[in-house]
Design a protein around this motif. Sequence first.
Motif, PDB file in Angstrom:
ATOM      1  N   CYS A   1     -33.174  -0.816  -3.527  1.00 15.48           N
ATOM      2  CA  CYS A   1     -32.949   0.498  -2.912  1.00 15.48           C
ATOM      3  C   CYS A   1     -32.465   0.362  -1.471  1.00 15.48           C
ATOM      4  N   GLN A   2     -33.093  -0.551  -0.753  1.00  8.97           N
ATOM      5  CA  GLN A   2     -32.730  -0.759   0.656  1.00  8.97           C
ATOM      6  C   GLN A   2     -31.271  -1.181   0.791  1.00  8.97           C
ATOM      7  N   ILE A   3     -30.831  -2.089  -0.079  1.00  4.02           N
ATOM      8  CA  ILE A   3     -29.452  -2.562  -0.021  1.00  4.02           C
ATOM      9  C   ILE A   3     -28.488  -1.454  -0.445  1.00  4.02           C
TER      10      ILE A   3
ATOM     11  N   THR B   1     -28.777   1.745  -0.395  1.00  8.18           N
ATOM     12  CA  THR B   1     -28.686   2.872   0.540  1.00  8.18           C
ATOM     13  C   THR B   1     -27.525   2.687   1.513  1.00  8.18           C
TER      14      THR B   1
ATOM     15  N   GLN C   1     -41.576  -4.409  -5.597  1.00  3.21           N
ATOM     16  CA  GLN C   1     -40.967  -4.965  -4.382  1.00  3.21           C
ATOM     17  C   GLN C   1     -39.474  -5.208  -4.588  1.00  3.21           C
TER      18      GLN C   1
ATOM     19  N   ASN D   1     -37.571  -1.858  -4.532  1.00  8.24           N
ATOM     20  CA  ASN D   1     -37.393  -1.315  -3.188  1.00  8.24           C
ATOM     21  C   ASN D   1     -36.413  -2.142  -2.363  1.00  8.24           C
ATOM     22  N   ARG D   2     -36.363  -3.430  -2.649  1.00  6.26           N
ATOM     23  CA  ARG D   2     -35.343  -4.269  -1.994  1.00  6.26           C
ATOM     24  C   ARG D   2     -33.949  -3.819  -2.440  1.00  6.26           C
TER      25      ARG D   2
ATOM     26  N   LYS E   1     -29.243   7.722   0.734  1.00  7.84           N
ATOM     27  CA  LYS E   1     -30.549   7.920   0.103  1.00  7.84           C
ATOM     28  C   LYS E   1     -30.516   8.990  -0.982  1.00  7.84           C
TER      29      LYS E   1
ATOM     30  N   GLN F   1     -37.787   5.228  -1.326  1.00  6.01           N
ATOM     31  CA  GLN F   1     -38.876   4.321  -1.694  1.00  6.01           C
ATOM     32  C   GLN F   1     -39.389   4.659  -3.092  1.00  6.01           C
TER      33      GLN F   1
ATOM     34  N   SER G   1     -37.074   9.423   0.536  1.00  2.47           N
ATOM     35  CA  SER G   1     -36.693   8.343   1.452  1.00  2.47           C
ATOM     36  C   SER G   1     -36.018   7.179   0.728  1.00  2.47           C
TER      37      SER G   1
END
Length: 247
Positions: free
Chosen positions: A156-158, A160, A150, A153-154, A165, A200, A198
Motif C-alpha cells: 500500500c505504501q509503495i 500510494t 505487514q 501495508n508495505r 490513497k 492502512q 489512510s
Amino acid sequence: MEKETLDSFLSIRGVMGVALLSRAGRPFFYRSFQDLDSRQQQALTEGLFQVLETMPPGLDYFDFQFAEQRVFVYPLGPEWALLVAVNDELVMPVYTLAVNRLRAELQQDTPKGLATFRLFTSQAEAGRNATQPSSAPAAGPRMEMDVFVQSLNRLCQITTGYLGKAVIVNYWKAARQEVVERQGSKAEWLNQFEIERSGQIHYRGSLKELDESQQRVLRDWVLAFFRRCEEVIHDFRNLIKSTELRL
C-alpha cells in the motif's frame, strides 16, 4: 552445490519452485514445476534452450509468465540452465543475493549440483508415492497473519506513490468484493480486513496463521488488486519491483 544451499534458497518467501535443465540429459523439476508431466517438462526444456541460443551476449537472464508464476531462466554455460518460479510475495533484493549464490555454486561444480537436484526430486517423488493411497490432505507451509498484513501495508505504501490513497482504498475493496463473489463462503473471511481511508489495512479476525487454502484466497485478492492497478498503469508490477530495489 551443498544440500543446505538449495534448502536455504527454497525457504525464501516467494520462491515456488526450481529446475535444473540439461540440453542432453534428464531435466530435474522441483516443487511447483512438478505439476508438469514428463512430456510437458521435455517440451519446456527444449523450448527454453532454443530461446537461450538466441539470447544476446551479456544478457544475464530472461523471465516469462507461466500460469500464475513468474519464471526466471539463468544459463549455466552451453549445456545447463537454472529455472526459478516465484510469486508476488518475492522480495527482490533478498532473492537476488540468494540466486547469485546458488548460480555460483552450480557453475563451480555442476555435477555436484546435479546430484543435489536428483536427491531432492527423488525424495519428493517418493513422498508423493507414499502418501498417494491416503485421502487426508497434506499439510502445506503456513504463514503468520502478522507477516502477511505487514506485506500488504508495505505494498500500500509503495502503491500510494503512483495512484494515491483514495484510489488504492477503492481498488482493495473492489478486489475483495470480486474474490468474495467468485469464491463465496470460502472467501467471506476477507471482510475481516479493515481498509482505512489512510490506505492502512488491519486484520480484525482471530486467525494467527494461514494454511495453504487461506493463502490462496489472499493471493487471489492481491492479484485482483494488481489487475485493477494495471488497468491504469500497464507496467505496474515492474514499477513495484523497481521501487523495492531502490529502497
